[in-house]
Design a protein around this motif. Structure first.
Motif, PDB file in Angstrom:
ATOM      1  N   UNK A 178       0.955  -1.447   0.404  1.00  0.00           N
ATOM      2  CA  UNK A 178       0.497   0.296  -0.023  1.00  0.00           C
ATOM      3  C   UNK A 178       1.035   0.836   0.019  1.00  0.00           C
ATOM      4  N   UNK A 179       2.352   1.324   0.866  1.00  0.00           N
ATOM      5  CA  UNK A 179       2.838   2.290   0.704  1.00  0.00           C
ATOM      6  C   UNK A 179       4.143   2.407  -0.908  1.00  0.00           C
ATOM      7  N   UNK A 180       3.646   1.084  -1.410  1.00  0.00           N
ATOM      8  CA  UNK A 180       4.315   1.260  -2.620  1.00  0.00           C
ATOM      9  C   UNK A 180       3.082   2.155  -3.463  1.00  0.00           C
ATOM     10  N   UNK A 181       1.518   1.762  -3.371  1.00  0.00           N
ATOM     11  CA  UNK A 181       0.678   2.498  -4.091  1.00  0.00           C
ATOM     12  C   UNK A 181       0.662   4.394  -4.339  1.00  0.00           C
ATOM     13  N   UNK A 182       0.524   4.449  -2.884  1.00  0.00           N
ATOM     14  CA  UNK A 182       0.612   5.534  -2.884  1.00  0.00           C
ATOM     15  C   UNK A 182       2.130   6.555  -2.772  1.00  0.00           C
ATOM     16  N   UNK A 183       3.515   5.961  -2.522  1.00  0.00           N
ATOM     17  CA  UNK A 183       4.532   6.402  -3.092  1.00  0.00           C
ATOM     18  C   UNK A 183       4.084   6.668  -4.603  1.00  0.00           C
ATOM     19  N   UNK A 184       3.839   6.197  -5.518  1.00  0.00           N
ATOM     20  CA  UNK A 184       3.054   5.750  -7.105  1.00  0.00           C
ATOM     21  C   UNK A 184       2.931   7.330  -7.502  1.00  0.00           C
ATOM     22  N   UNK A 185       1.713   7.927  -6.642  1.00  0.00           N
ATOM     23  CA  UNK A 185       1.399   9.181  -6.905  1.00  0.00           C
ATOM     24  C   UNK A 185       1.881   9.973  -7.372  1.00  0.00           C
TER      25      UNK A 185
END
Length: 276
Positions: A178-185
């Motif tokens: 999930x942190x990887x998803x957020x950092x993708x933004x």
């Protein structure tokens, strides 16, 4: 680029952006197999449709974006390393983005790493205090950001690099994903903004006005790509989090090894795999 090409590339983007298999690598491969010309617009399209994919994160996790300022500051800390690396190495990164052999080797190598990642970092349900490690601290966020820098090499996978970074910092599989998803933004939004600016500069140097930056056809292609990437990524995120939490990363490692091996075989047989 035809509408069919645009749709296929958007589906590939949506499926692979948040999986540890390298979306950039897969789009380079798809473009090569489809024989899509490597025009300035095509290269821009491959980056801009990531905006549709990252919008899916906002939709799935919208409640998380109403957290404290701390949430955004940690994302900023994690985002900064790739900004520095991207600015310093942009010329070399751009050269690598058209290299199918690099993608093949990185898929293969990354696959081997994912085969063992569950053994190296067994399911981390709790820290020493007995509470789940679901939220990175400041140093952890920065370290994850450093890991993300590995993904400037196509085929590495931004998602894989940041998730592994999270696991090294004792996050649970779900929290790391999930942190990887957020950092993708911020990462992909910045990449899209930079490419759009460069595209505008090149067009302006040729005497084109802002209104003439894209043809009506190109605007439709971008709209189609972003919508398709959004819908597919929305489904991919939901499936991926549940799968990796329960089964780990081994399946993705096997897939990467097969994909990388097939690419190397095709290159060895001189089957053309270059964007033309």
């Amino acid at each position: 680029m035809t509408y069919w090409h645009a749709l296929l590339l958007a589906i590939v983007e949506g499926l692979t952006e948040f999986l540890p298999v390298s979306s950039t690598g897969h789009m380079i491969i798809a473009s090569a197999l489809l024989g899509i010309p490597a025009t300035p617009f095509t290269k821009l399209y491959l980056v801009v449709i990531q905006l549709g994919a990252i919008l899916s994160v906002l939709v799935v996790y919208w409640k998380r974006f109403f957290q404290s300022l701390d949430f955004y500051l940690k994302l900023l800390v994690a985002f900064l390393p790739v900004v520095v690396v991207g600015l310093l190495l942009k010329k070399y990164i751009d050269a690598l983005l058209e290299s199918v052999p690099v993608v093949a080797f990185m898929l293969l190598f990354g696959g081997v790493v994912l085969l063992f990642i569950d053994r190296w970092f067994p399911q981390q349900d709790a820290n020493a205090g007995g509470r789940p490690v679901t939220n990175p601290g400041w140093r952890q966020a920065f370290t994850i950001g450093v890991f993300q820098c590995l993904a400037v090499v196509p085929g590495v996978s931004r998602s894989a690099a940041t998730i592994i970074g999270g696991l090294t910092q004792k996050l649970t599989r779900q929290a790391a994903a999930e942190f990887a998803f957020f950092l993708a933004m911020p990462t992909m939004a910045a990449a899209a903004a930079k490419d759009l600016y460069d595209y505008y500069k090149d067009a302006h140097a040729q005497g084109l006005r802002l209104a003439d930056l894209f043809t009506a056809e190109q605007v439709k292609l971008l709209a189609l790509g972003n919508v398709a990437a959004f819908v597919v990524a929305l489904l991919a995120i939901r499936v991926f989090v549940g799968f990796v939490t329960k089964y780990g990363f081994r399946a993705f490692g096997i897939y990467r090894i097969i994909a990388g091996g097939l690419l190397l075989l095709m290159l060895g047989l001189s089957i053309p795999l270059k964007m033309v």
